[in-house]
Write an enzyme that holds these catalytic residues in place. Structure first.
Site, PDB file in Angstrom:
ATOM      1  N   HIS A  48       0.846  -1.013  -0.041  1.00 21.64           N
ATOM      2  CA  HIS A  48       0.036  -0.181   0.252  1.00 21.64           C
ATOM      3  C   HIS A  48       0.938   1.248   0.151  1.00 21.64           C
ATOM      4  CE1 HIS A  48       0.357   0.103   3.969  1.00 21.64           C
ATOM      5  NE2 HIS A  48       0.398   1.332   4.667  1.00 21.64           N
ATOM      6  N   ASP A  95      -0.526  -7.404   1.478  1.00 15.33           N
ATOM      7  CA  ASP A  95       0.379  -6.219   1.992  1.00 15.33           C
ATOM      8  C   ASP A  95       1.903  -6.224   1.680  1.00 15.33           C
ATOM      9  OD1 ASP A  95       0.118  -3.526   2.007  1.00 15.33           O
ATOM     10  OD2 ASP A  95      -0.732  -3.097   4.354  1.00 15.33           O
ATOM     11  N   GLN A 100       0.421   5.964  11.855  1.00 17.53           N
ATOM     12  CA  GLN A 100       0.982   6.339  10.676  1.00 17.53           C
ATOM     13  C   GLN A 100       2.305   6.670   9.981  1.00 17.53           C
ATOM     14  OE1 GLN A 100      -1.863   9.775  10.377  1.00 17.53           O
ATOM     15  NE2 GLN A 100      -3.633   8.306   9.096  1.00 17.53           N
ATOM     16  N   GLY A 101       3.093   6.612   9.217  1.00 17.16           N
ATOM     17  CA  GLY A 101       4.984   6.445   8.961  1.00 17.16           C
ATOM     18  C   GLY A 101       5.335   5.911   8.729  1.00 17.16           C
ATOM     19  N   ASP A 102       4.307   4.689   9.817  1.00 16.45           N
ATOM     20  CA  ASP A 102       5.609   3.430  10.263  1.00 16.45           C
ATOM     21  C   ASP A 102       5.290   2.241   9.176  1.00 16.45           C
ATOM     22  OD1 ASP A 102       6.681   4.239  12.489  1.00 16.45           O
ATOM     23  OD2 ASP A 102       4.563   4.537  13.624  1.00 16.45           O
ATOM     24  N   SER A 103       4.053   2.626   8.117  1.00 15.01           N
ATOM     25  CA  SER A 103       3.821   1.885   7.344  1.00 15.01           C
ATOM     26  C   SER A 103       5.037   0.747   6.496  1.00 15.01           C
ATOM     27  CB  SER A 103       3.067   1.481   5.617  1.00 15.01           C
ATOM     28  OG  SER A 103       1.426   1.694   6.646  1.00 15.01           O
TER      29      SER A 103
END
Length: 304
Positions: A80, A127, A245-248
């Protein structure tokens, strides 16, 4: 499945434009570790920052592609993170404070992206993505997953001789992770759900793995299906510690013997660090044959 898209927080895709367009989606593109601490500089030598030329938006992991050459041109991340495009995408390795670059870090352009052919953006199944770098990144020493300086509760400078860049080990194909095993997740995302300020400092947090049936039941109440073969859950029942968020795309590692293995790729969650809703990670062991195929096809230094 549109309800799932709204409920699920993808932990690191898009960027400022997507955030504005999907303000109700609690993604992990712009959030940091919740309830964690500053990592020791150099103690997560496999982690990389994915950038768009302006700012960080996702994480990733360097993997070893050759048994004889101490360099790699392959990064694993979440599908993603790159599904909506990757023009201008760069990878930065060896970083700690993104606002204060040092001689330890290197930034390389991404020349090719392959995400899993069965990735489903509605359900977040499969993913996983492989990034080919425009040039290899060298690293110190042989082996993989070596970090003698990683300790969960200390903020100190990297020990003398520690490596700032080193690939992480991959698990065996089909390997299962026991329940309630301590895992470590790291990244440059937000520190609280709904936050706006991100830390430039690499953070980490320890979270226990969660029984797959238990995680599936928890997410069923949210209308989200968890596939135990493709997804791994980790977090505390009471919440409070999680990726965000931002760690994906970043690594969830578990130590086995003296080495750290990439067991999960940070994928999604409902909010961040909520009680009863552990973080969900792509189960890397499920994708080893596919990853190896991509490495053989893409890498200029592979010897697998």
């Amino acid at each position: 499945m549109s309800g799932v898209v709204v409920a699920v927080g993808l932990l690191g895709c898009g960027g400022a434009e997507q955030e504005m367009a999907q303000g109700d989606v609690l993604g992990r593109d712009d959030q940091e570790i919740v309830g964690g601490i500053e990592a020791r500089p150099g103690s997560h030598p496999w982690i990389v920052s994915l950038g768009d030329g302006v700012s960080h938006f996702c994480g990733g992991s360097l993997i070893r592609v050759s048994a004889t050459r101490n360099e790699t041109d392959i990064v694993l991340t979440a599908a993603h993170c790159v599904y909506d495009g990757w023009s201008g995408l760069t990878v930065t390795a060896g970083a700690h404070d993104l606002f204060r670059p040092t001689a330890n870090q290197v930034t390389v352009r991404v020349s090719q992206v392959v995400y899993h052919p069965r990735y489903n953006p509605d359900t977040t199944m499969n993913d996983v993505a492989v990034l080919k770098l425009a040039r290899p990144i060298p690293f110190g020493g042989s082996g993989c997953g070596i970090s003698p300086t990683m300790r969960p509760n200390l903020k100190v400078q990297a020990a003398a001789g520690s490596s700032w860049v080193m690939p992480v080990c991959l698990p065996a194909a089909g390997e299962l992770v026991p329940d309630n095993v301590e895992a470590t997740v790291a990244g440059w995302g937000l520190t609280q759900e709904g936050g706006h300020d991100t830390s430039s400092i690499l953070l980490q947090v320890g979270v226990p793995t969660v029984n797959s049936r238990q995680a599936a039941q928890s997410y069923l109440s949210q209308g989200i299906t968890i596939d135990p073969s493709a997804m791994l859950a980790a977090g505390y029942p009471q919440g409070g510690r999680d990726a965000c968020q931002g760690d994906s795309g970043g690594p969830l590692v578990i130590k086995k013997g003296s080495n750290y293995f990439l067991q999960g790729i940070t994928s999604f969650g409902v909010g961040c660090a909520r009680a009863g809703l552990p973080g969900i990670y792509a189960r890397v062991s499920n994708y080893i044959p596919w990853i190896n195929t991509q490495v053989r096809s893409l890498s200029s230094v592979a010897s697998m």
